[in-house]
Design an enzyme around this catalytic site. Structure first.
Site, PDB file in Angstrom:
ATOM      1  N   GLY A   1     -28.515 -11.363 -43.831  1.00 14.36           N
ATOM      2  CA  GLY A   1     -28.494 -12.834 -43.783  1.00 14.36           C
ATOM      3  C   GLY A   1     -27.338 -13.427 -44.569  1.00 14.36           C
ATOM      4  O   GLY A   1     -26.581 -14.258 -44.067  1.00 14.36           O
ATOM      5  N   ARG A   2     -27.168 -12.977 -45.809  1.00 13.86           N
ATOM      6  CA  ARG A   2     -26.130 -13.572 -46.670  1.00 13.86           C
ATOM      7  C   ARG A   2     -24.736 -13.099 -46.295  1.00 13.86           C
ATOM      8  O   ARG A   2     -23.765 -13.527 -46.917  1.00 13.86           O
ATOM      9  CB  ARG A   2     -26.451 -13.276 -48.131  1.00 13.86           C
TER      10      ARG A   2
ATOM     11  N   GLU B   1     -28.565 -12.289 -54.730  1.00 15.69           N
ATOM     12  CA  GLU B   1     -29.514 -11.600 -53.856  1.00 15.69           C
ATOM     13  C   GLU B   1     -29.049 -10.162 -53.618  1.00 15.69           C
ATOM     14  O   GLU B   1     -29.851  -9.268 -53.413  1.00 15.69           O
ATOM     15  CB  GLU B   1     -29.620 -12.360 -52.532  1.00 15.69           C
TER      16      GLU B   1
ATOM     17  N   LYS C   1     -41.530 -14.691 -49.427  1.00 13.97           N
ATOM     18  CA  LYS C   1     -41.918 -15.220 -48.114  1.00 13.97           C
ATOM     19  C   LYS C   1     -43.431 -15.129 -47.924  1.00 13.97           C
ATOM     20  O   LYS C   1     -44.031 -15.902 -47.191  1.00 13.97           O
ATOM     21  CB  LYS C   1     -41.186 -14.474 -46.995  1.00 13.97           C
TER      22      LYS C   1
ATOM     23  N   HIS D   1     -16.291 -32.473 -67.278  1.00 14.07           N
ATOM     24  CA  HIS D   1     -16.906 -33.613 -67.962  1.00 14.07           C
ATOM     25  C   HIS D   1     -18.384 -33.381 -68.206  1.00 14.07           C
ATOM     26  O   HIS D   1     -19.121 -34.318 -68.494  1.00 14.07           O
ATOM     27  CB  HIS D   1     -16.678 -34.883 -67.143  1.00 14.07           C
TER      28      HIS D   1
ATOM     29  N   GLU E   1     -40.310 -21.859 -43.403  1.00 19.87           N
ATOM     30  CA  GLU E   1     -39.595 -23.138 -43.496  1.00 19.87           C
ATOM     31  C   GLU E   1     -38.932 -23.475 -42.166  1.00 19.87           C
ATOM     32  O   GLU E   1     -39.033 -24.592 -41.660  1.00 19.87           O
ATOM     33  CB  GLU E   1     -38.492 -23.066 -44.577  1.00 19.87           C
TER      34      GLU E   1
ATOM     35  N   LYS F   1     -32.742 -15.146 -38.344  1.00 26.61           N
ATOM     36  CA  LYS F   1     -32.622 -13.754 -37.917  1.00 26.61           C
ATOM     37  C   LYS F   1     -33.969 -13.244 -37.409  1.00 26.61           C
ATOM     38  O   LYS F   1     -34.069 -12.659 -36.351  1.00 26.61           O
ATOM     39  CB  LYS F   1     -32.129 -12.929 -39.110  1.00 26.61           C
TER      40      LYS F   1
HETATM   41  C1  G6Q Z   1     -30.425 -13.157 -46.826  1.00 25.00           C
HETATM   42  C2  G6Q Z   1     -31.859 -13.226 -47.033  1.00 25.00           C
HETATM   43  C3  G6Q Z   1     -32.493 -14.567 -46.798  1.00 25.00           C
HETATM   44  C4  G6Q Z   1     -32.627 -14.946 -45.326  1.00 25.00           C
HETATM   45  C5  G6Q Z   1     -33.556 -16.149 -45.206  1.00 25.00           C
HETATM   46  C6  G6Q Z   1     -33.717 -16.612 -43.790  1.00 25.00           C
HETATM   47  O1  G6Q Z   1     -29.736 -12.194 -46.989  1.00 25.00           O
HETATM   48  O2  G6Q Z   1     -32.494 -12.215 -46.372  1.00 25.00           O
HETATM   49  O3  G6Q Z   1     -31.818 -15.615 -47.460  1.00 25.00           O
HETATM   50  O4  G6Q Z   1     -31.381 -15.208 -44.772  1.00 25.00           O
HETATM   51  O5  G6Q Z   1     -34.784 -15.839 -45.785  1.00 25.00           O
HETATM   52  O6  G6Q Z   1     -34.224 -15.593 -42.985  1.00 25.00           O
HETATM   53  P1  G6Q Z   1     -34.225 -15.736 -41.426  1.00 25.00           P
HETATM   54  O7  G6Q Z   1     -32.816 -15.849 -40.957  1.00 25.00           O
HETATM   55  O8  G6Q Z   1     -34.914 -14.513 -40.899  1.00 25.00           O
HETATM   56  O9  G6Q Z   1     -34.995 -16.999 -41.121  1.00 25.00           O
END
Ligand code: G6Q
Length: 543
Positions: free
Chosen positions: A269-270, A355, A506, A386, A214, A208
């Site tokens: 994001g989620r 989150e 982050k 199990h 990463e 986003k």
């Molecule tokens: C989701 C969070 C988090 C995010 C990641 C990746 O709700 O904000 O999990 O999706 O940190 O972020 P980017 O899409 O900006 O790389």
């Protein structure tokens, strides 16, 4: 305006009194007293059937929980979300994942502007790109067709697509490989690209913000892998696309903005697996199936928006979570899908719920004086049986569980499906009713062993039963949990749509990264533990 503090509502006080009165009642008694219990405590919507009768509740509990929902104005806030109001108060943003699956022609406005046409423009662009890849019209730099799709992204830009890729494998193009790189650990990238031909590999850089450490690191590694493998810088154009809200970042990286699929700041994001973040899913299952998944999401949105609370699946599930979390003091919620393809569903829900509702500050900026989001965890049944089910059956902690199953099988092994479902029903039954000393004796259990074999029961479960694990059902199932999370967050008066703890995470490593460089002075600026760990690592890393 709903009171900011849930604990100050009359409904909360009534629930606390009611809890004291019924907390020791056993599901055995509750079922014995009421022959209609299973029928009464079940509801259906958007293709999902919910049996919540094996919960430690009575008619009165449900009535009081619904009173609490009314006192906290869950329905009013739900309507505000659907209208595009900025209910993500700490970021002053609308929360409109529901617009991502709104049919063409629906009108949802943010700041006076209808966002639904934009959603469909992106979906249409995704669909034509997905078709080009699936039919082989889109060729790699050397003229070979794409066989491997690797999504590079993390958190909300990864968990949904990976979960869906496994869940919908039966509906996917089996001639293609779908892989995911999320972790900054190079081992993740190395394993994901192992054995792949760069000439047939497409990377989707999903971020986003297009700034996440990463993802940017792995994207740069991927670019080097393509350039080294194909021997030309301009090969990048045929092997990379981006999903982002940051067009400038995308073009700086070297991806043509014409190959960027956008989304908007009102998609968290989620909550984004049904946005362009789902591009890998769309390539896997095709645009038509992806549309079916969106229809499933939308079915549940409509159910949540229109069903009365006593028949509203997400509301009921959200309220039951509040019941155990805040009145029984349960700390966790187990998610156990009896479907191997849903192996990553618990991990997906872990992010969605933890989150969203792992917050300690209420919307009025004061510290909460009540528990918020539970710990979410789980594994598919029957595997879990199990390993950790022992603790659920006989441990000292109360662990409510959601058990999820499907009537139709996807595999040709019909008899095995009956075995799977028999286990699902048996576990729900055993958790609720247990096994008494007398029953064990009657079965011939030796006296010295009997006390250890007793299972008390009274362990609550929700049982979600759907016909078939297909794209439409998966959409409904995800939306069910999205709206359950919303219901819980509204009761707790928190912002389920920010993630300041993630933002902190982050930034944290940034200070240490330069201290690990070979030429850096020994670190002295941290606590003695951190300084020593950095020194030990630098001395032993082997390069
Ligand atoms: C989701 C969070 C988090 C995010 C990641 C990746 O709700 O904000 O999990 O999706 O940190 O972020 P980017 O899409 O900006 O790389």
């Amino acid at each position: 305006m709903a009171s900011m503090r849930p604990t100050e509502t009359a409904a909360w006080t009534a629930l606390a009194t009611h809890h004291a009165a019924i907390k020791d009642r056993h599901l055995r008694e509750l079922f014995a007293e009421d022959a209609a219990r299973a029928e009464k405590f079940s509801a259906e919507g958007a293709g999902l059937f919910l049996d919540y009768s094996k919960n430690r509740i009575t008619d009165e509990t449900v009535r009081l929980l619904i009173d609490l929902a009314r006192a906290r104005d869950v329905e009013g806030r739900r309507d505000a979300m659907f209208r595009g109001e900025k209910i993500n108060e700490t970021e002053r943003r609308a929360v409109l994942h529901v617009a991502l699956r709104a049919p063409r022609g629906t009108r949802i406005e943010v700041d006076g502007q209808d966002v639904v046409p934009d959603v469909h423009v992106v979906l249409d662009r995704m669909a034509s790109f997905a078709r080009e890849i699936r039919t082989g019209t889109w060729k790699g730099y050397t003229g070979k067709r794409i066989r491997n799709v690797i999504n590079i992204g993390i958190g909300g830009s990864y968990l949904g697509p990976e979960m869906a890729c496994l869940a919908l494998r039966e509906f996917s193009d089996k001639g293609m490989n779908f892989r995911f790189v999320s972790n900054v650990d190079g081992a993740n990238f190395t394993a994901a690209t192992d054995g792949l031909d760069p000439a047939q590999t497409l990377f989707i850089i999903s971020s986003k913000t297009f700034t996440t450490l990463e993802t940017m690191t792995n994207a740069a590694t991927a670019r080097r892998w393509i350039v080294a493998g194909l021997g030309a810088d301009h090969a990048v154009a045929r092997h990379f696309v981006a999903v982002s809200t940051n067009a400038e970042g995308v073009s700086k990286f070297g991806i043509d903005p014409a190959r960027m699929f956008g989304f908007w700041d009102w998609v968290g994001g989620r909550y984004s697996m049904d946005s362009a973040i789902g591009l890998s899913s769309m390539i896997a299952i095709g645009p038509e199936r992806f549309e079916e998944m969106l229809a499933g999401f939308h079915d549940m949105d409509e159910h949540f928006r229109t069903a009365p609370p006593e028949r509203n699946l997400p509301m009921l599930m959200g309220l039951l979570t509040v019941w155990y979390n805040n009145f029984f003091g349960a700390e966790t919620l187990g998610i156990m899908p009896y479907a191997a393809p849903l192996a990553r569903f618990p991990a997906y829900l872990q992010q969605l719920q933890m989150e969203s509702n792992g917050k300690h500050v209420a919307l009025d900026a004061s510290r909460v004086a009540w528990q918020t989001g539970p710990i979410i965890w789980g594994e598919p049944g029957t595997d879990g049986q199990h390993s950790f089910y022992q603790l659920i059956h006989q441990g000292t902690k109360l662990i409510p569980c959601d058990l999820i199953g499907f009537c139709e099988r996807l595999s040709p092994l019909a008899a095995q499906h009956d075995l799977l479902m028999a286990n699902l029903f048996a576990q729900a039954e055993a958790l609720a009713f247990g096994k008494t000393k007398e029953e064990l004796k009657a079965e011939g259990s030796p006296d010295f062993q009997t006390p250890f074999r007793v299972t008390e029961g009274n362990r609550p479960t929700n049982l979600i039963l759907a016909d078939r694990l297909d794209p439409r059902t998966l959409g409904s199932l995800v939306a069910l949990y999205e709206h359950s999370v919303f219901t819980q967050g509204t009761i707790w008066a928190i912002d389920s749509f920010d993630q300041w703890g993630v933002e902190l995470g982050k930034a944290l490593a940034q200070r240490i990264i330069p201290e690990l460089a070979a030429e850096a002075e020994p670190a002295t600026g941290h606590d003695s533990s951190t300084n020593a760990l950095i020194a030990r690592y630098r001395g032993r890393r082997g390069w």
